[in-house]
Scaffold this motif. Sequence first.
Motif, PDB file in Angstrom:
ATOM      1  N   PRO A  97      46.657  35.710  51.229  1.00  0.00           N
ATOM      2  CA  PRO A  97      46.958  35.895  49.815  1.00  0.00           C
ATOM      3  C   PRO A  97      45.664  35.814  48.996  1.00  0.00           C
ATOM      4  CG  PRO A  97      48.449  34.303  50.808  1.00  0.00           C
ATOM      5  CD  PRO A  97      47.388  34.585  51.833  1.00  0.00           C
ATOM      6  N   PRO A  98      45.570  36.550  47.890  1.00  0.00           N
ATOM      7  CA  PRO A  98      44.303  36.644  47.151  1.00  0.00           C
ATOM      8  C   PRO A  98      43.655  35.293  46.821  1.00  0.00           C
ATOM      9  CG  PRO A  98      45.830  38.269  46.327  1.00  0.00           C
ATOM     10  CD  PRO A  98      46.608  37.439  47.317  1.00  0.00           C
ATOM     11  N   GLU A  99      44.436  34.338  46.351  1.00  0.00           N
ATOM     12  CA  GLU A  99      43.854  33.052  45.970  1.00  0.00           C
ATOM     13  C   GLU A  99      43.274  32.334  47.183  1.00  0.00           C
ATOM     14  OE1 GLU A  99      45.147  28.835  43.819  1.00  0.00           O
ATOM     15  OE2 GLU A  99      46.433  30.611  43.631  1.00  0.00           O
ATOM     16  N   MET A 100      43.973  32.409  48.292  1.00  0.00           N
ATOM     17  CA  MET A 100      43.482  31.764  49.508  1.00  0.00           C
ATOM     18  C   MET A 100      42.306  32.534  50.090  1.00  0.00           C
ATOM     19  SD  MET A 100      45.765  30.450  52.717  1.00  0.00           S
ATOM     20  CE  MET A 100      44.995  29.482  54.039  1.00  0.00           C
ATOM     21  N   ALA A 101      42.311  33.852  49.930  1.00  0.00           N
ATOM     22  CA  ALA A 101      41.180  34.662  50.391  1.00  0.00           C
ATOM     23  C   ALA A 101      39.906  34.275  49.646  1.00  0.00           C
ATOM     24  CB  ALA A 101      41.483  36.143  50.179  1.00  0.00           C
ATOM     25  N   GLU A 102      40.018  34.042  48.353  1.00  0.00           N
ATOM     26  CA  GLU A 102      38.851  33.622  47.582  1.00  0.00           C
ATOM     27  C   GLU A 102      38.376  32.243  48.009  1.00  0.00           C
ATOM     28  OE1 GLU A 102      36.909  35.356  45.406  1.00  0.00           O
ATOM     29  OE2 GLU A 102      38.139  36.952  46.256  1.00  0.00           O
ATOM     30  N   LEU A 103      39.315  31.349  48.306  1.00  0.00           N
ATOM     31  CA  LEU A 103      38.936  30.019  48.782  1.00  0.00           C
ATOM     32  C   LEU A 103      38.198  30.129  50.120  1.00  0.00           C
ATOM     33  CD1 LEU A 103      39.083  26.923  48.499  1.00  0.00           C
ATOM     34  CD2 LEU A 103      41.261  27.021  49.771  1.00  0.00           C
ATOM     35  N   HIS A 104      38.690  30.988  50.989  1.00  0.00           N
ATOM     36  CA  HIS A 104      38.020  31.226  52.278  1.00  0.00           C
ATOM     37  C   HIS A 104      36.578  31.661  52.071  1.00  0.00           C
ATOM     38  CE1 HIS A 104      36.751  33.614  55.719  1.00  0.00           C
ATOM     39  NE2 HIS A 104      36.971  34.737  55.061  1.00  0.00           N
ATOM     40  N   LYS A 105      36.341  32.593  51.158  1.00  0.00           N
ATOM     41  CA  LYS A 105      34.975  33.064  50.908  1.00  0.00           C
ATOM     42  C   LYS A 105      34.140  31.994  50.210  1.00  0.00           C
ATOM     43  CE  LYS A 105      36.386  36.911  48.938  1.00  0.00           C
ATOM     44  NZ  LYS A 105      36.354  38.240  48.288  1.00  0.00           N
ATOM     45  N   ASP A 106      34.748  31.274  49.277  1.00  0.00           N
ATOM     46  CA  ASP A 106      34.018  30.222  48.560  1.00  0.00           C
ATOM     47  C   ASP A 106      33.567  29.119  49.516  1.00  0.00           C
ATOM     48  OD1 ASP A 106      34.294  31.489  46.117  1.00  0.00           O
ATOM     49  OD2 ASP A 106      36.031  30.292  45.496  1.00  0.00           O
ATOM     50  N   THR A 107      34.489  28.657  50.353  1.00  0.00           N
ATOM     51  CA  THR A 107      34.143  27.557  51.256  1.00  0.00           C
ATOM     52  C   THR A 107      33.131  28.008  52.315  1.00  0.00           C
ATOM     53  OG1 THR A 107      36.146  28.043  52.550  1.00  0.00           O
ATOM     54  CG2 THR A 107      36.283  26.275  50.920  1.00  0.00           C
ATOM     55  N   THR A 108      33.234  29.274  52.743  1.00  0.00           N
ATOM     56  CA  THR A 108      32.271  29.760  53.727  1.00  0.00           C
ATOM     57  C   THR A 108      30.880  29.866  53.123  1.00  0.00           C
ATOM     58  OG1 THR A 108      34.025  31.007  54.838  1.00  0.00           O
ATOM     59  CG2 THR A 108      31.760  31.586  55.377  1.00  0.00           C
ATOM     60  N   GLN A 109      30.790  30.377  51.902  1.00  0.00           N
ATOM     61  CA  GLN A 109      29.492  30.424  51.236  1.00  0.00           C
ATOM     62  C   GLN A 109      28.925  29.011  51.071  1.00  0.00           C
ATOM     63  OE1 GLN A 109      29.116  31.239  46.969  1.00  0.00           O
ATOM     64  NE2 GLN A 109      27.758  32.955  47.477  1.00  0.00           N
ATOM     65  N   ALA A 110      29.796  28.072  50.748  1.00  0.00           N
ATOM     66  CA  ALA A 110      29.350  26.683  50.595  1.00  0.00           C
ATOM     67  C   ALA A 110      28.875  26.104  51.935  1.00  0.00           C
ATOM     68  CB  ALA A 110      30.476  25.829  50.014  1.00  0.00           C
ATOM     69  N   LEU A 111      29.499  26.518  53.033  1.00  0.00           N
ATOM     70  CA  LEU A 111      29.031  26.082  54.349  1.00  0.00           C
ATOM     71  C   LEU A 111      27.604  26.563  54.586  1.00  0.00           C
ATOM     72  CD1 LEU A 111      32.160  26.770  56.598  1.00  0.00           C
ATOM     73  CD2 LEU A 111      31.106  24.540  56.203  1.00  0.00           C
ATOM     74  N   PHE A 112      27.334  27.822  54.261  1.00  0.00           N
ATOM     75  CA  PHE A 112      25.984  28.344  54.417  1.00  0.00           C
ATOM     76  C   PHE A 112      25.000  27.624  53.502  1.00  0.00           C
ATOM     77  CE2 PHE A 112      28.023  31.980  56.486  1.00  0.00           C
ATOM     78  CZ  PHE A 112      27.095  32.297  57.464  1.00  0.00           C
TER      79      PHE A 112
END
Length: 443
Positions: free
Chosen positions: A405-420
Amino acid sequence: MSAMKKWASILVSVLLICSLAACGGGAANSGSSQNSPSSSDSGSQAVSSGEKKKLTVWYIDTGKRKELIEETIQEFMKAHPDVEVAAEQIANDTYKTKLPVAMGGNNPPDIFHSWGGGWLKEFVDAGQVMDVTGKIDADSYLPAALNLATFDGKLYGAPLAMSLTLFFYNKEMFEQYGLEPPKTYDDLLNIIDTLNANGIAPISMANKTKWPGALWLIYLANRVGGADIFNAAFERRGGTFDDPAFIKAGEMIQELVDRNAFVTGFNGLDYDTGQSRQFLYTGKAAMELQTSGYLTVVRSEMPEFESKMGIFGFPAVEGGLGKATDLVGGVSPVFSISSQTKYPDEAVELLKALTSKELAQRYVDEAGVVVAVKDVQYNDPFAIQMKEFLEQAEFLQPFYDQTLPPEMAELHKDTTQALFGKSITPEEAARQMEEAAQSMLGN
């Protein structure tokens, strides 16, 4: 049955039985082009004597693929002199914001690009996409690709190409330092160390828009946890997004950062403007993990680099459950029609032209793309290699952000960028994803 469930169950047979075609997508440069002057409205008012019917098309393809789409539209207008088509090319990440705004504002294009899956389903569920079941020949397309535009047994679009995620690398640089494409993840780490020792940034990445980094998380989670790691969590059938494999993938990302695997400042670089590719073009970096649209962009902006360029797949992780042949990818574009179009018959005819065997063959021959249309011939050497990757694959993992779902997709990208960026721990990133899943997908 959901699109995700269907995908997993039929992909193996599809890849082995169909005359494979597939790929595309991903990168888009800024800018737009108009094939003819027109209002940005989704259609025109009632046609008076001599007034043309107006259709609009939004798409993200760049380089040679952009040229081929525009040529196809021009040919369509010649064959349909009563129709005027305005086509606008929009940068990938801009598009992901612009289309939902247009849809919500009741001012959508008549035909629009999508990636199928959850991204398209949001518009389908809102009644914003035209059902084209029976209006196009479904047998002309690969079932696995067509499936991502099928919801509740109805078809809401047609696929043109598929996108595979691979490493693009400088063959001359590898040869200079005695390197070979890696077969294992440890091999990749050794390549990184060798390049660093010689003053070369091993991997280029532009992660400002977050999705380039997400490609790494998807692959690492697959290689550690196996082909079902995402589906089991997404479909809530015993898996979770805080599974140890997701945490391990996050740890491996941060280990790569500590190993100086990536170019300096990668989280602030913009892929759409070509910042990561410039490192490869200038010999400052050796490789980049990207979607197969990378080839199209290289041919457009730096064709002389093509002779130096090779491709290889993401290597296996020793002890992991995923196979080296498992691929990350998707369908791009799927072209769909707005339910608000004032000229549905003409829109369907244009949809057919934009996903035709003729255009697909030109995508293969002139852009090196592996297409989602059946019965095309492969002669381009890069397209042949990509087709071989698909033929060897037993599983293809769709991009997470095009399934969630769009909101969860954005969280996935946000948290991954934060991991990097090392501003979040792998455990915290996984916990946030699982909490979101419990809220949006159920326990």
